[in-house]
Enzyme design. Structure first.
Site, PDB file in Angstrom:
ATOM      1  CG  PHE A 110       0.370 -12.553  -3.008  1.00 30.43           C
ATOM      2  CD1 PHE A 110       0.136 -11.944  -1.789  1.00 30.43           C
ATOM      3  CD2 PHE A 110       1.691 -12.691  -3.437  1.00 30.43           C
ATOM      4  CE1 PHE A 110       1.192 -11.475  -1.007  1.00 30.43           C
ATOM      5  CE2 PHE A 110       2.744 -12.226  -2.665  1.00 30.43           C
ATOM      6  CZ  PHE A 110       2.497 -11.616  -1.452  1.00 30.43           C
ATOM      7  CE  LYS A 111       4.192  -8.197  -2.824  1.00 30.48           C
ATOM      8  NZ  LYS A 111       4.842  -9.262  -3.613  1.00 30.48           N
ATOM      9  CG  ASP A 112      -3.798  -7.141  -7.811  1.00 30.31           C
ATOM     10  OD1 ASP A 112      -3.372  -5.967  -7.725  1.00 30.31           O
ATOM     11  OD2 ASP A 112      -3.676  -7.837  -8.837  1.00 30.31           O
TER      12      ASP A 112
END
Ligand SMILES: *Cc1c(COP(=O)(O)O)cnc(C)c1O
Length: 459
Positions: A110-112
């Site tokens: 999810f960090k993208d």
């Protein structure tokens, strides 16, 4: 929008300062001075928007001093161009649970979603200057890959990533260490994630070092990380909401960044019912939410390594909001923590926390059992972090519709899938190719001076 620090509400900061500094010089975390909020009527007008349209509206609230609407629109569309699904995120309905898949970006977590936006913000903010910025970031596995992908090859930026040596999965590591661009430096630290995070924090509060190398940070303490994460709570809510149903979000949690974004969405008017803080054995957040005592213990290595954290930095932002927005109370709690290695919340603070949050943790065996059961029942793989989010919900019984944030692609943790299910999850083709590339990283001791020296020589 003006910003303040959780430890000093009198000094005002701009978005640009907040973005480039990451952490306030008083050691506090930046927060907006006023919270933008939507009425139910206004929420209705957001309901039909595409992900990118919604992202534009929400992000603009927080940085319109720095970027105009066209710039944000351009920035958002550039950021999500290479995502593998049209609406950035994907909603997968199983029988009584709903997975909000957040891992369709370039490095499979999810960090993208936030980091790509940040990469493009840097480019815009720095493009009219001849100043080189050095980004220093600690990672338990996924932040580093997302940051490297978002910043590699960009002009006027170097990136130094500190990861705990031998404590990330192989795929996680290779996504950071196989890039060829020479503005990327990977430092494998002989320690755990909390050590890496502590080293980075020490460099930030060291004003002379900080100024000398023009240091900047992209850890989840950076407010700009939180902003794009608020968007998917709104988007998911609108997609799922079937009139009067209560909607809960179960969030696999480490540093309290992702779930804090959900809390902020609620503060902005999104009628979320409960936020479920799902942890692995590193359960400091479960302990503080259930007992009021915040006390870091030794970090334990688990099969959900991105949550192997005992110092949940973003929790300071919550302390501020549950203490009547009082900077002095927040400061006192953080000083207590430094002095006694723990602090205690009072009854009123606990009452406020419990209105919005519930927490539970999952053991390693329980996590593997969830992975196995999901594979058997639905013929899909979930990664160990997502499994924690699912398993914790099973342990609690909460009214309403439950949405689990699916934070990583199962292919990022093949060793664990093999062990739990006996089968290998597939990786997207472009990632398979990455796995064949040559790696580049330096192993360094858990020692502030050696690391400062390494960075100075290359900054
Ligand atoms: C970073 C991460 C988490 C934890 O998110 P926080 O914002 O640190 O609470 C959970 N799952 C995965 C896969 C992650 O990469």
């Amino acid at each position: 929008m003006q910003y303040i620090s959780t430890r000093n509400t009198k000094q005002i900061f701009t978005f640009k300062e907040v973005f480039l500094n990451g952490l306030a010089s008083d050691g506090g975390l930046y927060i907006p001075k006023n919270i933008p909020s939507y009425s139910l009527q206004e929420l209705k007008s957001l309901k039909e928007l595409s992900y990118e349209q919604l992202a534009l509206k929400i992000i603009l609230n927080f940085c319109s001093d720095e970027f105009d609407e066209t710039e944000i629109k351009d920035l958002v569309s550039k950021s999500y161009k290479e995502f593998r699904v049209k609406n950035v995120v994907n909603i997968k309905k199983l029988e009584n649970i709903i997975l909000l898949e957040l891992f369709h970006g370039p490095t499979l977590a999810f960090k993208d979603i936030a980091m790509q936006v940040i990469g493009n913000m840097y480019e815009k903010i720095l493009s009219d200057k001849n100043k080189v910025i050095n980004v220093v970031v600690a990672t338990s596995g996924d932040t580093g890959a997302a940051a490297v992908n978002a910043l590699k090859g960009r002009k006027n930026i170097n990136i130094f990533v500190l990861h705990p040596h031998n404590r990330t999965s192989k795929v996680q590591r290779k996504l950071m260490t196989t890039v060829k661009e020479n503005n990327v430096y990977n430092l494998a630290i002989e320690g755990n994630f909390d050590d890496c995070q502590k080293l980075v924090k020490s460099m930030f509060v060291d004003q002379s070092f900080n100024a000398e190398i023009n240091m900047s940070g992209v850890n989840s303490i950076n407010w700009a990380r939180i902003i794009p994460q608020i968007v998917y709570y709104f988007f998911a809510y609108f997609q799922i909401n079937n009139s009067s149903q209560k909607i809960n979000f179960s969030v696999p949690t480490g540093n309290f960044g992702d779930v804090f974004a959900g809390y902020f969405a609620k503060k902005m008017g999104l009628p979320i019912n409960k936020l479920i803080v799902a942890t692995n054995k590193n359960d400091i957040l479960k302990r503080v939410i259930n007992t009021g005592i915040y006390k870091p213990k030794e970090v334990l290595q688990t099969i959900s390594p991105s949550m192997d954290i005992q110092i949940a930095s973003n929790f300071e932002r919550l302390i501020f909001y549950i203490s009547s927005d009082d900077d002095q109370i927040t400061l006192k709690k953080m000083e207590e923590l430094k002095k006694n290695n723990e602090f205690k919340l009072n009854n009123e603070q606990m009452r406020i926390i419990r209105k919005d949050f519930i927490s539970e943790s999952l053991s390693e065996d329980e996590t593997k059992n969830v992975m196995k059961k999901i594979n058997k029942d639905y013929n899909i793989f979930v990664d160990p972090h997502t499994a924690v989010g699912i398993g914790v919900l099973d342990k609690l019984s909460i009214d309403g519709t439950n949405v689990i944030l699916s934070t990583a692609h199962s292919g990022k943790f093949p060793e664990t899938a093999k062990e739990a299910i006996g089968k290998d999850p597939e990786l997207p083709d472009e990632i398979k190719r990455t796995m064949e590339e040559k790696e580049k990283f330096d192993i360094l001791p858990n020692d502030l001076n050696s690391i400062k020296k390494f960075i100075k020589e290359r900054a």
